[in-house]
Design an enzyme around this catalytic site. Structure first.
Site, PDB file in Angstrom:
ATOM      1  N   GLU A 175      10.118  -5.633   4.439  1.00  0.00           N
ATOM      2  CA  GLU A 175      10.362  -6.951   3.862  1.00  0.00           C
ATOM      3  C   GLU A 175      10.004  -6.979   2.378  1.00  0.00           C
ATOM      4  O   GLU A 175      10.745  -7.521   1.550  1.00  0.00           O
ATOM      5  CB  GLU A 175       9.541  -8.017   4.609  1.00  0.00           C
ATOM      6  CG  GLU A 175       9.821  -8.117   6.092  1.00  0.00           C
ATOM      7  CD  GLU A 175       8.871  -7.286   6.923  1.00  0.00           C
ATOM      8  OE1 GLU A 175       8.626  -7.664   8.074  1.00  0.00           O
ATOM      9  OE2 GLU A 175       8.374  -6.251   6.424  1.00  0.00           O
TER      10      GLU A 175
ATOM     11  N   LYS B   8       8.287  -3.796  14.292  1.00  0.00           N
ATOM     12  CA  LYS B   8       8.826  -3.204  13.058  1.00  0.00           C
ATOM     13  C   LYS B   8       9.736  -2.021  13.375  1.00  0.00           C
ATOM     14  O   LYS B   8      10.800  -1.855  12.768  1.00  0.00           O
ATOM     15  CB  LYS B   8       7.673  -2.768  12.151  1.00  0.00           C
ATOM     16  CG  LYS B   8       6.875  -3.924  11.569  1.00  0.00           C
ATOM     17  CD  LYS B   8       5.540  -3.493  10.991  1.00  0.00           C
ATOM     18  CE  LYS B   8       5.680  -2.631   9.772  1.00  0.00           C
ATOM     19  NZ  LYS B   8       4.362  -2.358   9.152  1.00  0.00           N
TER      20      LYS B   8
ATOM     21  N   LYS C 148       0.835  -1.210   0.000  1.00  0.00           N
ATOM     22  CA  LYS C 148       0.000   0.000   0.000  1.00  0.00           C
ATOM     23  C   LYS C 148       0.867   1.256   0.000  1.00  0.00           C
ATOM     24  O   LYS C 148       0.681   2.163  -0.807  1.00  0.00           O
ATOM     25  CB  LYS C 148      -0.933   0.004   1.213  1.00  0.00           C
ATOM     26  CG  LYS C 148      -1.800   1.257   1.302  1.00  0.00           C
ATOM     27  CD  LYS C 148      -2.667   1.272   2.541  1.00  0.00           C
ATOM     28  CE  LYS C 148      -3.854   0.343   2.426  1.00  0.00           C
ATOM     29  NZ  LYS C 148      -4.809   0.515   3.552  1.00  0.00           N
TER      30      LYS C 148
ATOM     31  N   GLY D  77      -5.296  -4.119   5.001  1.00  0.00           N
ATOM     32  CA  GLY D  77      -4.481  -5.135   4.349  1.00  0.00           C
ATOM     33  C   GLY D  77      -5.068  -6.530   4.393  1.00  0.00           C
ATOM     34  O   GLY D  77      -5.132  -7.230   3.378  1.00  0.00           O
ATOM     35  N   ARG D  78      -5.520  -6.967   5.561  1.00  0.00           N
ATOM     36  CA  ARG D  78      -6.042  -8.335   5.697  1.00  0.00           C
ATOM     37  C   ARG D  78      -7.421  -8.495   5.073  1.00  0.00           C
ATOM     38  O   ARG D  78      -7.931  -9.611   4.979  1.00  0.00           O
ATOM     39  CB  ARG D  78      -6.063  -8.737   7.167  1.00  0.00           C
ATOM     40  CG  ARG D  78      -6.868  -7.812   8.068  1.00  0.00           C
ATOM     41  CD  ARG D  78      -6.586  -8.107   9.547  1.00  0.00           C
ATOM     42  NE  ARG D  78      -7.222  -7.177  10.456  1.00  0.00           N
ATOM     43  CZ  ARG D  78      -6.718  -5.996  10.810  1.00  0.00           C
ATOM     44  NH1 ARG D  78      -5.587  -5.581  10.274  1.00  0.00           N
ATOM     45  NH2 ARG D  78      -7.339  -5.224  11.672  1.00  0.00           N
TER      46      ARG D  78
ATOM     47  N   GLU E 225      -5.365 -10.634  14.087  1.00  0.00           N
ATOM     48  CA  GLU E 225      -4.897  -9.259  13.944  1.00  0.00           C
ATOM     49  C   GLU E 225      -6.038  -8.282  14.183  1.00  0.00           C
ATOM     50  O   GLU E 225      -5.827  -7.172  14.671  1.00  0.00           O
ATOM     51  CB  GLU E 225      -4.296  -9.044  12.552  1.00  0.00           C
ATOM     52  CG  GLU E 225      -3.518  -7.733  12.427  1.00  0.00           C
ATOM     53  CD  GLU E 225      -2.703  -7.654  11.144  1.00  0.00           C
ATOM     54  OE1 GLU E 225      -1.501  -7.974  11.186  1.00  0.00           O
ATOM     55  OE2 GLU E 225      -3.284  -7.293  10.107  1.00  0.00           O
TER      56      GLU E 225
ATOM     57  N   HIS F  37      -4.916 -37.055  12.181  1.00  0.00           N
ATOM     58  CA  HIS F  37      -3.705 -37.776  12.555  1.00  0.00           C
ATOM     59  C   HIS F  37      -2.655 -36.834  13.134  1.00  0.00           C
ATOM     60  O   HIS F  37      -1.475 -37.181  13.182  1.00  0.00           O
ATOM     61  CB  HIS F  37      -3.161 -38.523  11.335  1.00  0.00           C
ATOM     62  CG  HIS F  37      -4.077 -39.605  10.861  1.00  0.00           C
ATOM     63  ND1 HIS F  37      -3.996 -40.906  11.314  1.00  0.00           N
ATOM     64  CD2 HIS F  37      -5.119 -39.579   9.997  1.00  0.00           C
ATOM     65  CE1 HIS F  37      -4.939 -41.635  10.737  1.00  0.00           C
ATOM     66  NE2 HIS F  37      -5.636 -40.843   9.928  1.00  0.00           N
TER      67      HIS F  37
END
Length: 507
Positions: free
Chosen positions: A197, A494, A191, A251-252, A338, A369
């Site tokens: 990163e 961050k 954005k 964002g999410r 979040e 399992h």
């Protein structure tokens, strides 16, 4: 809190029927929740006191309900139909949304049909989407869900879509393994175009391209999804090759914006992604207009509040009996944790209770399992079982009693019943189980779950499922009185990482 055992509640046929709901092919079975019809009425009363309807209306109206950042929360606008009107500050944003979608349609069509070529004249057949968090988990979930769906698979036509999120160079190596620069398009998704990163990975891929193809490669092999045109231009990407979105898309919650639709349309074509948007829009309309008694996201959210805040179960397992949904749980981990992992209310006052859920999951039957031992005989973990009526892949072996998909669904139904009914000493003794083993083989039951059934898993249903979970999370936050749409908890690490980076640079 103790209520009647689920085996007794399930014996009430009228209750069972009242707790099975459906909307446009999506069935939700709530009868294995530890509730009565009266419990549900009390939860509706709680919703009324929390002004849930007013808060839902405010979100769709474009009010700035993300008060700490002064923003509207309108991911629903990113999948609005052309004929809808959704406003921010009195301005209808739907035409702007469709301006970007039309641009994606035009660009992805050019790439897919060979009109857009790389610098050596070869067509683009590989796409690497570079982004992290919401710029990665949502699009990866949708891509994984569609890879083996017949129509989407045919539309992909041998194309390759990969995602690069982690700054770990191992992730870079795996994302690029086997790809040729002259056939690869890189989509940088950020954005602000400042995410540390993502931008380091972007510079790494720019070097990968230009070392092989020269500086001119950026113009034909790199595009951006961002709101920061100036930094996109400074990076070397043509602003005309930038696809925008807005600060009212978190964002999410951004998979239905250019963040997800651009790379996914490059892989599957815009027509299929439009079906995905329509599915999400269908649930949006249902969430806004359906009465609470039949409103699937509202019921899901209220029952999560019931399990967390009243029964004291802090976790939830997301268990899709469909391998194509293997990335659903990781995506919902972010959307849920979040959003609702907060310690203060909307007014900044400390909460007198814990909010949020601890989400995890794995497709059945793999999870059986792995961690099902704990959910059957250890801690109580409310479970979401998700089943698909018609599999994306049909396999039936001659001589087998059932098809592979039917075997999968036998487990889907059995696990929910096993958690609810359990198995007691009387039944075990009737099976001649030795007394010293009875405590070890006893299942207490009375462990809540719900089941979601979809008729198939096409792009439309993937959109429905996405919106169902997004709005469920919003309902929980609205009831708890928190801001589900900021994420200040992400920031401290961050900032500290930036200080460590600067210290390392000085050395």
């Amino acid at each position: 809190m103790h209520v009647r055992h689920l085996r007794d509640l399930l014996a009430d046929e009228a209750r069972t029927k009242a707790l099975i709901k459906e909307h446009n092919g999506v069935f939700c079975d709530f009868c294995r929740q530890r509730i009565t019809v009266q419990t549900l009425q009390l939860l509706f009363k709680l919703a009324e006191e929390a002004q849930l309807k007013e808060k839902i209306d405010a979100m769709f109206r474009g009010d700035k309900i993300n008060s700490t950042e002064g923003r509207a929360v309108l991911h629903v606008a990113t999948r609005a139909r052309r004929d809808q009107e959704i406003c921010v500050d009195g301005h209808n944003v739907v035409p702007e949304v469709w301006e970007v979608l039309d641009k994606i349609n035009e660009f992805s069509t050019k790439v897919r049909n060979g009109e857009w070529l790389g610098v050596t004249g070869k067509p683009i057949k590989n796409v690497v989407a570079v982004g992290i968090g919401g710029s990665f988990l949502g699009p990866l979930f949708v891509h994984t869900a569609l890879r083996t769906e017949a129509t989407a698979h045919a539309a992909a036509g041998g194309r390759v879509l990969r995602f690069l999120a982690n700054v770990d160079p191992i992730d870079v190596a795996r994302a690029l393994d086997g790809l040729q620069q002259e056939e690869t398009l890189v989509v940088i998704i950020s954005k602000t175009f400042t995410t540390a990163e993502t931008m380091l990975n972007a510079r790494t891929l720019r070097t990968w391209l230009t070392t092989e193809l020269g500086q001119d490669a950026v113009a034909k092999h790199m595009v951006a999804v961002s709101t920061n045109i100036e930094l996109v231009k400074a990076f070397g990407i043509d602003p005309n090759n930038t696809f925008g979105f807005w600060d009212w898309v978190g964002g999410r919650y951004s998979v239905c914006s250019a963040v997800g639709i651009l790379p996914l349309a490059l892989q599957y074509g815009f027509d299929i992604m439009e079906q995905f948007l329509l599915g999400a829009n269908d649930i949006d309309e249902h969430f806004l207009s359906a009465p609470f008694e039949s409103n699937l996201p509202v019921l899901l959210g209220l029952l999560s509040v019931w399990n967390v805040s009243f029964l004291g179960y802090p976790s939830r397992a997301i268990l899709p009996y469909c391998q194509a949904l293997s990335k659903l749980a990781p995506h919902i981990q972010q959307v849920s944790m979040e959003s609702n992992g907060k310690g203060v209310d909307m007014n900044g006052k400390p909460l007198p209770f814990d909010s949020g859920e601890l989400d995890f999951g794995e497709p059945g039957t793999n999870g059986q399992h792995s961690f099902y031992q704990l959910i059957h005989q250890g801690r109580v973990v409310p479970c979401d079982f998700i089943g698909i009526v018609r599999s994306q892949q049909s396999v039936y072996l001659k001589g087998e009693i059932v098809s592979n998909h039917d075997e999968l669904m036998c487990n889907f139904f059995a696990q929910a019943d096993a958690l609810a009914y359990g198995k007691g000493p009387v039944q075990l003794r009737s099976e001649n189980v030795p007394d010293h083993l009875i405590p070890h083989k006893t299942f207490s039951g009375n462990r809540p779950s719900l089941s979601i059934m979809l008729p198939e898993l096409s792009a439309y249903q993937v959109g429905q499922l996405l919106a169902l979970y997004e709005h469920r999370v919003a309902v929980q936050g609205f009831i708890w009185g928190i801001n589900s749409f900021d994420q200040w908890g992400v920031e401290l690490g961050k900032v500290l990482a930036s200080k460590v980076r600067m210290a390392a640079a000085v050395r």
